[in-house]
Design an enzyme around this catalytic site. Structure first.
Site, PDB file in Angstrom:
ATOM      1  N   SER A 109       2.535   5.092   9.047  1.00  0.00           N
ATOM      2  CA  SER A 109       2.900   6.299   8.292  1.00  0.00           C
ATOM      3  C   SER A 109       1.876   7.415   8.408  1.00  0.00           C
ATOM      4  O   SER A 109       2.185   8.561   8.088  1.00  0.00           O
ATOM      5  CB  SER A 109       3.096   5.956   6.815  1.00  0.00           C
ATOM      6  OG  SER A 109       1.915   5.396   6.264  1.00  0.00           O
TER       7      SER A 109
ATOM      8  N   ASP B 235       0.281  10.837  -2.763  1.00  0.00           N
ATOM      9  CA  ASP B 235       1.160   9.944  -3.514  1.00  0.00           C
ATOM     10  C   ASP B 235       0.481   8.638  -3.923  1.00  0.00           C
ATOM     11  O   ASP B 235       1.151   7.689  -4.334  1.00  0.00           O
ATOM     12  CB  ASP B 235       2.423   9.633  -2.698  1.00  0.00           C
ATOM     13  CG  ASP B 235       2.108   8.971  -1.359  1.00  0.00           C
ATOM     14  OD1 ASP B 235       0.920   8.665  -1.105  1.00  0.00           O
ATOM     15  OD2 ASP B 235       3.038   8.750  -0.560  1.00  0.00           O
TER      16      ASP B 235
ATOM     17  N   HIS C 176      -1.009   7.952   0.565  1.00  0.00           N
ATOM     18  CA  HIS C 176      -1.238   8.920   1.648  1.00  0.00           C
ATOM     19  C   HIS C 176      -1.926  10.162   1.094  1.00  0.00           C
ATOM     20  O   HIS C 176      -1.961  10.386  -0.112  1.00  0.00           O
ATOM     21  CB  HIS C 176       0.098   9.294   2.293  1.00  0.00           C
ATOM     22  CG  HIS C 176       0.917   8.102   2.687  1.00  0.00           C
ATOM     23  ND1 HIS C 176       1.895   7.586   1.870  1.00  0.00           N
ATOM     24  CD2 HIS C 176       0.885   7.322   3.792  1.00  0.00           C
ATOM     25  CE1 HIS C 176       2.449   6.527   2.461  1.00  0.00           C
ATOM     26  NE2 HIS C 176       1.854   6.341   3.620  1.00  0.00           N
TER      27      HIS C 176
END
Length: 417
Positions: A56, A385, A388
């Site tokens: 990610s 978040d 990240h």
């Protein structure tokens, strides 16, 4: 030949028969030309594309496309407020805006790198020549079967590094073994290919910047969040490193000349882990940063092993391949040590988007769900978040890496910024 360097003429006096001076002049001339050629070689890194593998931290939309193809339940990061700052909509990037890979592309004058998984059954050679991103959010270095055998499932994807390499080889670098089979939910409805020949593949790789990760972090994240003890997780770090190194060697064998291999971030500073291991024992935390000491030491252990193995590759391929270690750990630690100096007025440990608590992180109410809330100014936060980072944090880390001193060797010594 030496007319370019008039100051050398004072050494030349052919009429006087001074052969020593003439010899010195010629030697100096050749030395300068040699130096100039080396400087030119070092600075003319005209990368025409970026090829990316990872999770990610680099996924620019593969997970979004995979969810649509397989009609899976969309993960929380495919909903607003993800993407709000730059793209003004969710793109599959796990941030409020751009990622490090996006800033690399912009810095090299390239378009943002598109995800490999798409709606078309064929990739166009012209598009591929500017880059392809195989990274998938949630991806691990080790196969899903390795973790499943340990009782740990990957809730997001089975697109491990091995699967991403297979996608890469079937789409750009086909082999005589024929079509490669993808695994489980990573299979695509149609084979995605470009009709590249081996020569096309080699030429593309020679002029591409290969971003190998970050990968490996999720091998630890999934296990730790499943309750596995740190010593047990630490036992397979060498296997994670071995898998990353095998992938690096694979792309070198296919023709890659410049490979960037990032290390792990200081996970002890992650809001999610701070909330997960929240403890009243002050000895567990770093006095200056508030990060969890033992988790950061674990990340450093991974990074030390990775650097050691990369150095071995350098010794084997020293003359024709650039192996660059990207020190994500220390580039990020600057922000955690002195967040306000970098403009993060709301600190480094509390998430911008979340659902309350000391770190604004609650694993049962993730960012993007109905009950979560988002801060007014993400640029004043390091954490987006809880897992990240914000676009602002990624931008500063990119600058430290690619315009500063946090790559080894320094990237800006290879290419003009």
């Amino acid at each position: 030949m030496c007319d370019k360097f008039p100051f050398i003429n004072r050494y030349i006096d052919i009429d006087s028969g001074n052969q020593l001076k003439l010899s010195m002049a010629i030697s100096i001339c050749f030395a300068i030309l040699l130096l100039m050629s080396r400087i030119s070689y070092a600075y003319e890194c005209n990368y025409t594309s970026i090829i990316s593998f990872g999770n990610s931290l680099a996924d620019t939309g593969n997970i979004k496309k995979l969810v649509a193809i397989h009609h899976s339940e969309p993960p929380h990061f495919l909903f607003p407020p993800y993407g709000e700052t730059f793209f003004h909509k969710p793109t599959g990037r796990c941030s409020n805006g751009r990622l490090i890979i996006d800033f690399i592309a912009e810095g090299l004058g390239l378009p943002l790198i598109p995800p490999y998984v798409g709606d078309k059954s064929n990739l166009k050679k012209k598009e591929v020549r500017q880059g392809v991103n195989y990274a998938v959010a949630g991806a691990t270095a080790l196969s899903s079967s390795f973790h499943e055998a340990r009782g740990v499932s990957n809730p997001t994807t089975n697109a491990s590094l091995q699967v991403q390499l297979k996608w890469f080889k079937q789409s750009i670098c086909p082999t005589s073994s024929g079509t490669l089979t993808a695994h489980n939910d990573c299979s695509l409805p149609d084979s995605v290919y470009t009709n590249f020949s081996p020569v096309d593949c080699q030429h593309l790789l020679q002029h591409s910047l290969i971003l190998m990760g970050e990968i490996g972090g999720n091998d630890y994240n999934h296990e730790l969040r499943a309750g596995k003890p740190i010593n047990e997780v630490k036992s397979f770090v060498p296997l994670v490193i071995k898998t990353i190194i095998a992938a690096v060697n694979e792309v070198i064998k296919l023709g890659a000349k410049t490979i960037i291999v990032p290390g792990n971030f200081p996970i002890g500073c992650s809001s999610s882990y701070l909330a997960m291991y929240n403890n009243s024992d002050t000895k567990m935390y770093d006095n200056k940063t508030g990060c969890i000491i033992w988790l950061n030491k674990f990340a450093e252990y991974h990074n030390q092993l990775l650097q050691r193995e990369l150095e071995k590759i350098r010794k084997l391929n020293y003359h024709h391949v650039n192996i660059i270690y990207a020190d994500y750990y220390n580039a990020a630690m600057q922000l955690y040590r002195s967040p306000k100096e970098f403009g993060f007025l709301n600190g480094a440990l509390k998430a911008c988007c979340g659902a309350g608590g000391p770190y604004n992180f609650n694993k049962t109410v993730e960012c993007g769900t109905a009950s979560s809330t988002t801060c007014a100014d993400p640029d004043t936060y390091v954490s987006w978040d809880g897992v990240h980072l914000t676009e602002a944090a990624y931008r500063l880390i990119y600058r430290s890496l690619f315009k500063g001193s946090y790559t080894m060797p320094r990237f800006n010594s290879l290419c003009r910024s």
